[in-house]
Structures are given as structure tokens and as C-alpha cells.
Motif scaffolding. Structure first.
Motif, PDB file in Angstrom:
ATOM      1  N   ALA A  29       0.838  -1.204   0.000  1.00  0.00           N
ATOM      2  CA  ALA A  29       0.000   0.000   0.000  1.00  0.00           C
ATOM      3  C   ALA A  29       0.869   1.248   0.000  1.00  0.00           C
ATOM      4  O   ALA A  29       0.552   2.236  -0.671  1.00  0.00           O
ATOM      5  N   GLY A  30       1.972   1.210   0.725  1.00  0.00           N
ATOM      6  CA  GLY A  30       2.895   2.343   0.721  1.00  0.00           C
ATOM      7  C   GLY A  30       3.619   2.482  -0.596  1.00  0.00           C
ATOM      8  O   GLY A  30       3.794   3.584  -1.124  1.00  0.00           O
ATOM      9  N   ILE A  31       4.045   1.353  -1.156  1.00  0.00           N
ATOM     10  CA  ILE A  31       4.748   1.375  -2.437  1.00  0.00           C
ATOM     11  C   ILE A  31       3.842   1.946  -3.529  1.00  0.00           C
ATOM     12  O   ILE A  31       4.286   2.716  -4.376  1.00  0.00           O
ATOM     13  N   LEU A  32       2.561   1.572  -3.494  1.00  0.00           N
ATOM     14  CA  LEU A  32       1.606   2.075  -4.478  1.00  0.00           C
ATOM     15  C   LEU A  32       1.147   3.505  -4.180  1.00  0.00           C
ATOM     16  O   LEU A  32       0.398   4.077  -4.955  1.00  0.00           O
ATOM     17  N   ARG A  33       1.600   4.030  -3.079  1.00  0.00           N
ATOM     18  CA  ARG A  33       1.260   5.396  -2.644  1.00  0.00           C
ATOM     19  C   ARG A  33      -0.248   5.597  -2.545  1.00  0.00           C
ATOM     20  O   ARG A  33      -0.788   6.618  -2.994  1.00  0.00           O
ATOM     21  N   ILE A  34      -0.913   4.623  -1.960  1.00  0.00           N
ATOM     22  CA  ILE A  34      -2.343   4.781  -1.683  1.00  0.00           C
ATOM     23  C   ILE A  34      -2.479   5.936  -0.709  1.00  0.00           C
ATOM     24  O   ILE A  34      -1.697   6.051   0.241  1.00  0.00           O
ATOM     25  N   GLU A  35      -3.452   6.789  -0.936  1.00  0.00           N
ATOM     26  CA  GLU A  35      -3.618   7.964  -0.088  1.00  0.00           C
ATOM     27  C   GLU A  35      -3.767   7.526   1.368  1.00  0.00           C
ATOM     28  O   GLU A  35      -4.476   6.570   1.661  1.00  0.00           O
ATOM     29  N   LEU A  36      -3.110   8.267   2.256  1.00  0.00           N
ATOM     30  CA  LEU A  36      -3.058   7.893   3.672  1.00  0.00           C
ATOM     31  C   LEU A  36      -4.445   7.748   4.272  1.00  0.00           C
ATOM     32  O   LEU A  36      -4.714   6.789   4.991  1.00  0.00           O
ATOM     33  N   TRP A  37      -5.357   8.665   4.005  1.00  0.00           N
ATOM     34  CA  TRP A  37      -6.672   8.598   4.626  1.00  0.00           C
ATOM     35  C   TRP A  37      -7.443   7.367   4.157  1.00  0.00           C
ATOM     36  O   TRP A  37      -8.152   6.733   4.931  1.00  0.00           O
ATOM     37  N   LYS A  38      -7.260   6.968   2.902  1.00  0.00           N
ATOM     38  CA  LYS A  38      -7.934   5.773   2.392  1.00  0.00           C
ATOM     39  C   LYS A  38      -7.342   4.521   3.048  1.00  0.00           C
ATOM     40  O   LYS A  38      -8.067   3.606   3.430  1.00  0.00           O
ATOM     41  N   TYR A  39      -6.022   4.499   3.149  1.00  0.00           N
ATOM     42  CA  TYR A  39      -5.359   3.357   3.769  1.00  0.00           C
ATOM     43  C   TYR A  39      -5.768   3.233   5.230  1.00  0.00           C
ATOM     44  O   TYR A  39      -6.096   2.143   5.711  1.00  0.00           O
ATOM     45  N   ALA A  40      -5.751   4.347   5.964  1.00  0.00           N
ATOM     46  CA  ALA A  40      -6.097   4.323   7.392  1.00  0.00           C
ATOM     47  C   ALA A  40      -7.547   3.866   7.605  1.00  0.00           C
ATOM     48  O   ALA A  40      -7.821   3.080   8.515  1.00  0.00           O
ATOM     49  N   LEU A  41      -8.457   4.334   6.774  1.00  0.00           N
ATOM     50  CA  LEU A  41      -9.855   3.895   6.897  1.00  0.00           C
ATOM     51  C   LEU A  41      -9.994   2.403   6.596  1.00  0.00           C
ATOM     52  O   LEU A  41     -10.753   1.696   7.261  1.00  0.00           O
TER      53      LEU A  41
END
Length: 185
Positions: A94-106
Motif C-alpha cells: 500500500a505504501g509502495i503504491l502510494r495509496i492515499e493515507l486517509w484511504k489506507y487508514a480507513l
């Protein structure tokens, strides 16, 4: 359940485990996000944990997690909390793909809640029951020792193999004495 968790109220253990799961997930996400960019593009570590991280990222250590996220989307984030090993791959992916932080956290919240629920209720109790049953019999104790021995031997074997490969990369290649010396005259 470990003694420190057994003596506290359920909700305290649950909240502590939930926050720990969230913190670990965020840490691995940020390692994947920052370390990929910084480590692979800007550094060339010589040894230590930095070198191991560099090699893991360069070798595609999180690639299964990246593939799962690309195929199934963010649903893999909460599902990965129900796995062992694959969890880190998905979080780093998820970090490598640079998924937006708020989407990842949710997406992380349901998984961390499930993980905390499992470990605050049956997880540690089941682990202790298995260990107590195994340690209570000579056969169980032998099985535990065999598992520990296999793990130690595997680590030693892999380290020796890695050291041999590193040594082979450093040593000069011997010239073939039978090869003809070709020079322009």
C-alpha cells in the motif's frame, strides 16, 4: 493470555491491541512508501538493516502484496490482518503504491478491530493452551525443541549461503590459463 493482558480489563487489552495493530500497519505502510523511494533511488547501503531493507525492496519483497492490492483493491488491507506474513506485504505494498493515507487508514480500521478482537479473546488463550499441552508431555516438548532446532538451523544455513554469495562477489574471477591471449599487433 500473557500475564499483563490477563490482569487488565478486556476493553483495555482490546484498545491496546487495536492501537498496536494500527501503529504497526502505519509503520509498515510508511516503510513501504518512504523507504522504496529513498532507499532504492538515493542510497546504496553497505550493510546492516538498511542493506537488508534495500535488498528486500529491490527484490520485490512486497510484490505479492502489491499484486493483491492491484487485483482486489483496498479490501485486501483489512483482510491481511487475518494472515501471518502476507500482512506486511500488503501494508508495504500500500505504501509502495502510494495509496492515499486517509484511504489506507480507513481501510485499516476493520482489520485492526478484527485482529484486536481475536487476540484479546481467543488468540492468546489458544496459543497458551497449545504451548501448555505441548510442554506437559515429553513428546510435546520434543516437538517444540524440534521446531526451534529447525528454525535455528534454517537461519544459520541461510546466513552462510548469503555470506558465501557475498564472498564470491568480492573475490576476483580467476583467469582461465588455457585461454589464448588475444592482442592486436
Amino acid at each position: 493470555m500473557p500475564d499483563f493482558l490477563a490482569t487488565m480489563p478486556f476493553w483495555v487489552a482490546f484498545v491496546a491491541l487495536f492501537l498496536g495493530a494500527m501503529a504497526r500497519g502505519q509503520m509498515v505502510y510508511w516503510i513501504g512508501r518512504v523507504a522504496t523511494e529513498q532507499t532504492l533511488r538515493r542510497t546504496h547501503p553497505e550493510g546492516g538493516w538498511q542493506r537488508r531493507m534495500h535488498d528486500w525492496l529491490q527484490a520485490g519483497g512486497a510484490e505479492p502484496g502489491v499484486r493483491a492490492l492491484r487485483r482486489f483493491g483496498l479490501v485486501m488491507v483489512p483482510l491481511c490482518y487475518l494472515t501471518v506474513g502476507f500482512q506486511s506485504m500488503v501494508q508495504a505494498g500500500a505504501g509502495i503504491l502510494r495509496i492515499e493515507l486517509w484511504k489506507y487508514a480507513l481501510a485499516q480500521i476493520p482489520g485492526a478491530l478484527a485482529w484486536a478482537t481475536i487476540y484479546a479473546t481467543i488468540g492468546f488463550a489458544a496459543w497458551e493452551a497449545v504451548m501448555a499441552a505441548a510442554a506437559g508431555s515429553p513428546l510435546g516438548l520434543a516437538a517444540i525443541l524440534a521446531v526451534v532446532l529447525v528454525i535455528v538451523l534454517t537461519v544459520v544455513f541461510l546466513r552462510r549461503r548469503r555470506n558465501r554469495a557475498a564472498l564470491a562477489a568480492v573475490l576476483p574471477v580467476a583467469e582461465d590459463p588455457t585461454a589464448a591471449d588475444v592482442t592486436d599487433s
